[in-house]
Design a protein around this motif. Structure first.
Motif, PDB file in Angstrom:
ATOM      1  N   CYS A  53       0.816  -1.211   0.000  1.00 17.17           N
ATOM      2  CA  CYS A  53       0.000   0.000   0.000  1.00 17.17           C
ATOM      3  C   CYS A  53       0.852   1.265   0.000  1.00 17.17           C
ATOM      4  O   CYS A  53       0.442   2.293  -0.550  1.00 17.17           O
ATOM      5  N   ALA A  54       2.042   1.195   0.615  1.00 18.57           N
ATOM      6  CA  ALA A  54       2.938   2.349   0.593  1.00 18.57           C
ATOM      7  C   ALA A  54       3.349   2.694  -0.836  1.00 18.57           C
ATOM      8  O   ALA A  54       3.460   3.868  -1.202  1.00 18.57           O
ATOM      9  N   ALA A  55       3.569   1.668  -1.651  1.00 19.55           N
ATOM     10  CA  ALA A  55       3.912   1.899  -3.051  1.00 19.55           C
ATOM     11  C   ALA A  55       2.761   2.579  -3.781  1.00 19.55           C
ATOM     12  O   ALA A  55       2.967   3.490  -4.594  1.00 19.55           O
ATOM     13  N   PHE A  56       1.528   2.146  -3.492  1.00 20.06           N
ATOM     14  CA  PHE A  56       0.362   2.795  -4.089  1.00 20.06           C
ATOM     15  C   PHE A  56       0.291   4.270  -3.660  1.00 20.06           C
ATOM     16  O   PHE A  56       0.131   5.169  -4.484  1.00 20.06           O
ATOM     17  N   TYR A  57       0.380   4.480  -2.359  1.00 23.79           N
ATOM     18  CA  TYR A  57       0.231   5.824  -1.783  1.00 23.79           C
ATOM     19  C   TYR A  57       1.272   6.781  -2.361  1.00 23.79           C
ATOM     20  O   TYR A  57       0.934   7.870  -2.866  1.00 23.79           O
ATOM     21  N   ASP A  58       2.539   6.381  -2.315  1.00 26.98           N
ATOM     22  CA  ASP A  58       3.611   7.245  -2.817  1.00 26.98           C
ATOM     23  C   ASP A  58       3.475   7.502  -4.309  1.00 26.98           C
ATOM     24  O   ASP A  58       3.697   8.619  -4.787  1.00 26.98           O
ATOM     25  N   GLY A  59       3.111   6.462  -5.059  1.00 27.80           N
ATOM     26  CA  GLY A  59       2.960   6.630  -6.496  1.00 27.80           C
ATOM     27  C   GLY A  59       1.859   7.614  -6.842  1.00 27.80           C
ATOM     28  O   GLY A  59       2.024   8.454  -7.740  1.00 27.80           O
ATOM     29  N   GLU A  60       0.725   7.523  -6.144  1.00 26.98           N
ATOM     30  CA  GLU A  60      -0.373   8.447  -6.410  1.00 26.98           C
ATOM     31  C   GLU A  60       0.044   9.885  -6.096  1.00 26.98           C
ATOM     32  O   GLU A  60      -0.254  10.822  -6.861  1.00 26.98           O
ATOM     33  N   LEU A 176       3.483  -1.938 -12.578  1.00 24.45           N
ATOM     34  CA  LEU A 176       3.732  -1.991 -11.137  1.00 24.45           C
ATOM     35  C   LEU A 176       2.435  -1.938 -10.329  1.00 24.45           C
ATOM     36  O   LEU A 176       2.246  -2.732  -9.397  1.00 24.45           O
ATOM     37  N   ALA A 177       1.550  -1.006 -10.678  1.00 25.04           N
ATOM     38  CA  ALA A 177       0.304  -0.900  -9.910  1.00 25.04           C
ATOM     39  C   ALA A 177      -0.579  -2.123 -10.126  1.00 25.04           C
ATOM     40  O   ALA A 177      -1.102  -2.698  -9.166  1.00 25.04           O
ATOM     41  N   ARG A 178      -0.721  -2.540 -11.394  1.00 23.17           N
ATOM     42  CA  ARG A 178      -1.561  -3.716 -11.639  1.00 23.17           C
ATOM     43  C   ARG A 178      -0.987  -4.964 -10.972  1.00 23.17           C
ATOM     44  O   ARG A 178      -1.731  -5.778 -10.428  1.00 23.17           O
ATOM     45  N   GLY A 179       0.328  -5.116 -11.000  1.00 18.04           N
ATOM     46  CA  GLY A 179       0.944  -6.231 -10.287  1.00 18.04           C
ATOM     47  C   GLY A 179       0.707  -6.126  -8.797  1.00 18.04           C
ATOM     48  O   GLY A 179       0.451  -7.127  -8.112  1.00 18.04           O
ATOM     49  N   GLY A 180       0.771  -4.900  -8.272  1.00 17.03           N
ATOM     50  CA  GLY A 180       0.503  -4.692  -6.851  1.00 17.03           C
ATOM     51  C   GLY A 180      -0.925  -5.025  -6.468  1.00 17.03           C
ATOM     52  O   GLY A 180      -1.183  -5.579  -5.396  1.00 17.03           O
ATOM     53  N   GLN A 213     -10.597   1.204 -11.726  1.00 17.65           N
ATOM     54  CA  GLN A 213     -11.443   1.631 -12.837  1.00 17.65           C
ATOM     55  C   GLN A 213     -10.882   2.910 -13.463  1.00 17.65           C
ATOM     56  O   GLN A 213     -10.799   3.031 -14.693  1.00 17.65           O
ATOM     57  N   ASP A 214     -10.473   3.856 -12.617  1.00 14.73           N
ATOM     58  CA  ASP A 214      -9.846   5.085 -13.123  1.00 14.73           C
ATOM     59  C   ASP A 214      -8.571   4.757 -13.891  1.00 14.73           C
ATOM     60  O   ASP A 214      -8.327   5.279 -14.989  1.00 14.73           O
ATOM     61  N   GLU A 215      -7.741   3.906 -13.302  1.00 17.66           N
ATOM     62  CA  GLU A 215      -6.432   3.640 -13.902  1.00 17.66           C
ATOM     63  C   GLU A 215      -6.540   2.833 -15.185  1.00 17.66           C
ATOM     64  O   GLU A 215      -5.652   2.935 -16.049  1.00 17.66           O
TER      65      GLU A 215
END
Length: 308
Positions: A53-60, A176-180, A213-215
């Motif tokens: 989730c940290a990877a998601f948060y930082d990426g966004e 990266l996000a889809r794999g996450g 859905q957005d991504e």
């Protein structure tokens, strides 16, 4: 410059779709039950799920801060010389910035109210930011775009924009996000099975469904623009796309060591196969025949693994 309403391109069509689908509010999710579920995760499980989730948060957050130069670069292009309407694409990206900010808002709230922390740093150092691609690099991408704008050379602008779209929409989001997401899906499913439940972290799953859905729209738009840029400058595939894909394949698909997972039954191989297919989908959208080395991503990966 007016919009050519008689020729609403892919970016404008996705913009209209986003107006219908992207109106959800991060504040609408009740997180109380998720907090109770979270307390049932072991410390090791919490740390591993937090890392994802940290990877998601930082990426966004990183892309919210760095997407504006993409629009500025489009504005600097000679619209009449391009095979697509840069104005329609700028409108789409304005919507995407809003959506990225909303995703950041969602993760910020979830970290605070469920995880009890806003600190992602422990998961950055020695973690996902050092595994072959860092979302911190998006700041370098923004600087490259601004330098190209100042330079004013049209070919340089196209190349810089192509690398930017590949870096974010083609790798961060599509890979990266889809794999996450596939990884977090497995962790949640395995935890629910262990607890004898059909579902855990229900609000997280619902909210992430909205993000995904957005991504999906972001990725489709990014692939379409990369294809248009290849129409404008065919050598961009050889000079920009293939080297960047090569770096991703070496560092992520081939170079990433297997993770130690506290969730029994976790299948890393399944995720690897799917992310390889995601990359092939991007190549196919741009046009596999344009690529010298990576027209068939699965073949390259199989060949490299056999050689190793």
């Amino acid at each position: 410059m007016p919009i050519e309403y008689s020729n609403r391109e892919k970016s404008y069509q996705l913009y209209r779709k986003g107006k219908r689908e992207g109106t959800w509010d991060p504040d609408d999710f009740d997180l109380e039950a998720d907090g109770k579920d979270w307390a049932q995760f072991s410390d090791a499980e919490q740390q591993r799920f937090l890392a994802s989730c940290a990877a998601f948060y930082d990426g966004e957050e990183d892309v919210t801060r760095t997407l504006a130069p993409y629009m500025m670069t489009l504005d600097a292009l000679d619209n009449e010389a391009m095979p697509f309407d840069t104005v329609q694409e700028e409108i789409y990206l304005a919507q995407q910035v809003y959506e990225e900010a909303k995703h950041t808002d969602l993760f910020s709230r979830y970290f605070q109210e469920v995880f009890g922390t806003q600190d992602t740093e422990p998961h950055r150092v020695g973690g996902y930011q050092e595994q072959g691609y860092s979302t911190d690099n998006l700041y370098d991408t923004a600087d490259t775009l601004l330098a190209a704008i100042n330079g004013g050379d049209q070919r340089e602008l196209v190349y810089a924009l192509g690398e930017a779209y590949l870096n974010y929409m083609g790798i961060v989001e599509a890979q990266l996000a889809r794999g996450g997401y596939l990884s977090s899906d497995q962790m949640i499913e395995l935890k629910a099975e262990e607890m004898g439940r059909e579902i855990v972290l229900e609000s997280f799953q619902t909210a992430i469904g909205k993000v995904r859905q957005d991504e999906t729209r972001h990725i489709e738009n990014g692939r379409w623009v990369m294809k248009q840029l290849a129409e404008a400058e065919p050598d961009i595939v050889r000079d920009v796309y293939e080297p960047r894909i090569e770096e991703y394949v070496e560092n992520r698909l081939l170079g990433a060591p297997p993770e130690e997972m506290p969730f029994e039954g976790y299948d890393q191989g399944k995720i690897g196969k799917q992310t390889t297919q995601y990359l092939q989908d991007t190549v196919d959208y741009i046009g596999a025949e344009r690529f010298e080395e990576y027209g068939d991503v699965r073949r390259v990966v199989r060949t490299r693994r056999a050689a190793d």
